[in-house]
Design an enzyme around this catalytic site. Structure first.
Site, short mmCIF file in Angstrom:
data_model
loop_
_atom_site.label_atom_id
_atom_site.label_comp_id
_atom_site.label_asym_id
_atom_site.label_seq_id
_atom_site.Cartn_x
_atom_site.Cartn_y
_atom_site.Cartn_z
N ASP A 1 -21.99 0.44 -1.74
CA ASP A 1 -21.03 0.97 -2.73
C ASP A 1 -21.67 1.16 -4.10
O ASP A 1 -21.00 1.63 -5.04
CB ASP A 1 -19.74 0.13 -2.82
CG ASP A 1 -19.93 -1.23 -3.46
OD1 ASP A 1 -19.19 -2.15 -3.07
OD2 ASP A 1 -20.80 -1.42 -4.35
N ASP B 1 -25.86 -3.17 -1.91
CA ASP B 1 -24.48 -2.91 -1.50
C ASP B 1 -24.32 -1.40 -1.50
O ASP B 1 -24.50 -0.76 -2.55
CB ASP B 1 -23.54 -3.57 -2.51
CG ASP B 1 -22.07 -3.49 -2.10
OD1 ASP B 1 -21.35 -4.44 -2.38
OD2 ASP B 1 -21.67 -2.47 -1.50
N GLU C 1 -22.03 -3.72 3.47
CA GLU C 1 -20.75 -3.12 3.10
C GLU C 1 -20.51 -1.71 3.65
O GLU C 1 -19.59 -1.03 3.21
CB GLU C 1 -20.50 -3.17 1.58
CG GLU C 1 -20.46 -4.59 1.01
CD GLU C 1 -19.15 -5.36 1.25
OE1 GLU C 1 -18.19 -4.78 1.84
OE2 GLU C 1 -19.08 -6.54 0.87
N HIS D 1 -17.06 -12.29 -0.65
CA HIS D 1 -18.05 -11.23 -0.89
C HIS D 1 -18.09 -10.82 -2.35
O HIS D 1 -18.98 -10.08 -2.76
CB HIS D 1 -17.81 -10.02 0.03
CG HIS D 1 -16.72 -9.09 -0.42
ND1 HIS D 1 -16.77 -7.74 -0.17
CD2 HIS D 1 -15.55 -9.31 -1.06
CE1 HIS D 1 -15.68 -7.16 -0.65
NE2 HIS D 1 -14.92 -8.09 -1.20
N ASP E 1 -20.48 -9.44 -8.17
CA ASP E 1 -20.42 -10.43 -7.08
C ASP E 1 -20.80 -11.82 -7.55
O ASP E 1 -21.51 -12.56 -6.84
CB ASP E 1 -21.33 -9.99 -5.92
CG ASP E 1 -20.83 -8.72 -5.24
OD1 ASP E 1 -19.74 -8.27 -5.61
OD2 ASP E 1 -21.52 -8.18 -4.37
N ASP F 1 -25.56 -2.62 -6.89
CA ASP F 1 -24.15 -2.80 -6.52
C ASP F 1 -23.28 -2.25 -7.64
O ASP F 1 -23.67 -2.31 -8.82
CB ASP F 1 -23.90 -4.32 -6.36
CG ASP F 1 -22.68 -4.67 -5.54
OD1 ASP F 1 -22.73 -5.70 -4.83
OD2 ASP F 1 -21.66 -3.92 -5.60
N HIS G 1 -20.65 -3.73 -8.26
CA HIS G 1 -20.01 -5.00 -8.61
C HIS G 1 -21.02 -6.10 -8.85
O HIS G 1 -22.11 -6.06 -8.29
CB HIS G 1 -19.05 -5.42 -7.47
CG HIS G 1 -18.17 -4.33 -7.01
ND1 HIS G 1 -18.44 -3.55 -5.89
CD2 HIS G 1 -17.01 -3.84 -7.52
CE1 HIS G 1 -17.48 -2.65 -5.74
NE2 HIS G 1 -16.61 -2.80 -6.71
N HIS H 1 -20.89 -8.49 1.81
CA HIS H 1 -21.93 -8.99 0.90
C HIS H 1 -21.94 -10.51 0.76
O HIS H 1 -22.86 -11.06 0.15
CB HIS H 1 -21.79 -8.34 -0.48
CG HIS H 1 -23.13 -8.02 -1.10
ND1 HIS H 1 -23.27 -7.14 -2.16
CD2 HIS H 1 -24.37 -8.47 -0.81
CE1 HIS H 1 -24.56 -7.07 -2.50
NE2 HIS H 1 -25.26 -7.87 -1.70
N1 LIG Z 1 -17.92 -4.61 -2.91
C1 LIG Z 1 -17.57 -5.73 -3.59
N2 LIG Z 1 -18.53 -6.38 -4.17
O1 LIG Z 1 -19.80 -5.90 -4.24
N3 LIG Z 1 -16.26 -6.16 -3.65
C2 LIG Z 1 -15.92 -7.44 -4.22
C3 LIG Z 1 -16.03 -7.49 -5.71
C4 LIG Z 1 -14.93 -6.72 -6.37
N4 LIG Z 1 -14.83 -7.21 -7.77
MN LIG Z 2 -21.50 -6.43 -3.26
MN LIG Z 3 -19.89 -3.74 -4.25
#
Ligand SMILES: N/C(=N\O)NCCC[NH3+]
Ligand SMILES: [Mn+2]
Ligand SMILES: [Mn+2]
Ligand SMILES: [Mn+2]
Length: 314
Positions: free
Chosen positions: A229, A227, A272, A136, A123, A119, A121, A96
């Protein structure tokens, strides 16, 4: 829909090998053919080639900063070209950190953007708040005007200027946010629909309120940074930082169906996907297929089906 695809096989925004293979896995699953099959005009611009940068020693906590800076400079140029050719841009990652280049290049072409960040997260760590140094986990901090004073000068980042206002960002899917990130989100008043809001409101209301927020003043082109995830690990396990309690496949598809029908989608990141994080072939397939289906729904695929306008029953 006119679609321009760019592959960014890049993994140095984080530490897990394999994410650089995401782009070609998504292609191998038939993305181009499937987009054409639903009436899109598709141009595949291929994969960027990222030269190795030797002696890319950490700067402060930042890991492989020169490689990340250079990769995103290249990507920004490619996205600008794709946009100037009149396409909606699809960037296939890669990790990312690539959103730095994708959003920069998009902003160079269309100036004011709305950014929808889907996401688990946020980021949005800065180079000084990042717990890991993995870029990322930081891309938005480099892009937001209001955080500009918090970004030090970094080699290979001199090309980068902030290009997004905090008010023009919306998050969906958050469930793993660092304390420093949470402070930044609140301090900047950034609109967010964490998984709590997804549960409370339901995805239809989330999308209604997302669009109300994005269109509250001027309607701007939308940059969707997805993302994988964001989806629940039961759907997309083959990713570097899975987090329990994510979006269902259906919620993910609802998001992209809804964004498609605004007619304002201007660029998409799909990042990702990491085959080495899948325990079985089926886990990899499930993750890649979700990524493909999300992109198809960005460009007109709807679950109720469709037919040729001039179709008649024989
Ligand atoms: N997938 C991640 N970000 O979207 N990982 C990094 C951030 C983890 N705090
Ligand atoms: Mn991300
Ligand atoms: Mn993420
Ligand atoms: Mn400045």
């Amino acid at each position: 829909h006119c679609v321009g695809i760019i592959g960014a096989p890049f993994s140095k925004g984080q530490q897990r090998d394999g994410v650089q293979r995401g782009a070609d896995l998504i292609r191998a699953a038939g993305l181009v053919q499937k987009l054409k099959g639903q009436g899109c005009v598709v141009k595949d611009y291929g994969n960027l080639i990222f030269e190795d940068i030797p002696n890319d020693e950490p700067i402060g906590r930042l890991k492989t900063p020169r490689a990340v800076g250079r990769a995103n400079e290249l990507l920004a140029g490619a996205v600008l070209k794709i946009k100037s050719d009149g396409n909606t841009c699809v960037m296939l990652g890669g990790d990312h950190s690539l959103a730095i280049g994708s959003i920069s290049g998009h902003a160079a072409s269309r100036h004011e953007l709305s950014v929808l960040w889907v996401d688990a997260h946020a980021d949005i760590n800065t180079p000084l708040t990042t717990p890991t140094g993995n870029i990322h986990g930081q891309p938005l901090s480099y892009l937001i005007h209001e955080l500009h004073s918090k970004i030090p000068i970094i080699p290979h980042f001199s090309w980068l200027k902030p290009c997004v206002a905090a008010k023009d960002i919306v998050y969906i899917g958050l469930r793993d946010v660092d304390p420093e990130e949470h402070y930044i989100l609140k301090h900047l008043g950034i609109k967010m629909f964490s998984m709590t809001e997804v549960d409370r409101l339901g995805i239809a209301k989330v999308m209604e309120q997302t669009c109300d927020h994005m269109f509250s003043k001027v309607k701007k082109p939308i940059h969707l940074s997805f993302d994988i995830d964001a989806l629940d690990p039961s759907v997309s396990p083959a990713t570097g930082t899975p987090a329990a309690g994510g979006l269902t496949y259906r919620e993910g598809i609802y998001i992209t169906e809804h964004i498609c029908q605004t007619g304002l989608l201007s660029a998409v990141d799909m990042v990702e996907v990491n085959p080495k994080q899948g325990k079985t072939e089926d886990e990899i397939k499930s993750t890649v297929n979700a990524a493909v289906d999300l992109i198809l729904s960005c460009f007109g695929r709807v679950r109720e089906g469709s037919h040729e306008p001039d179709y008649q029953i024989p």
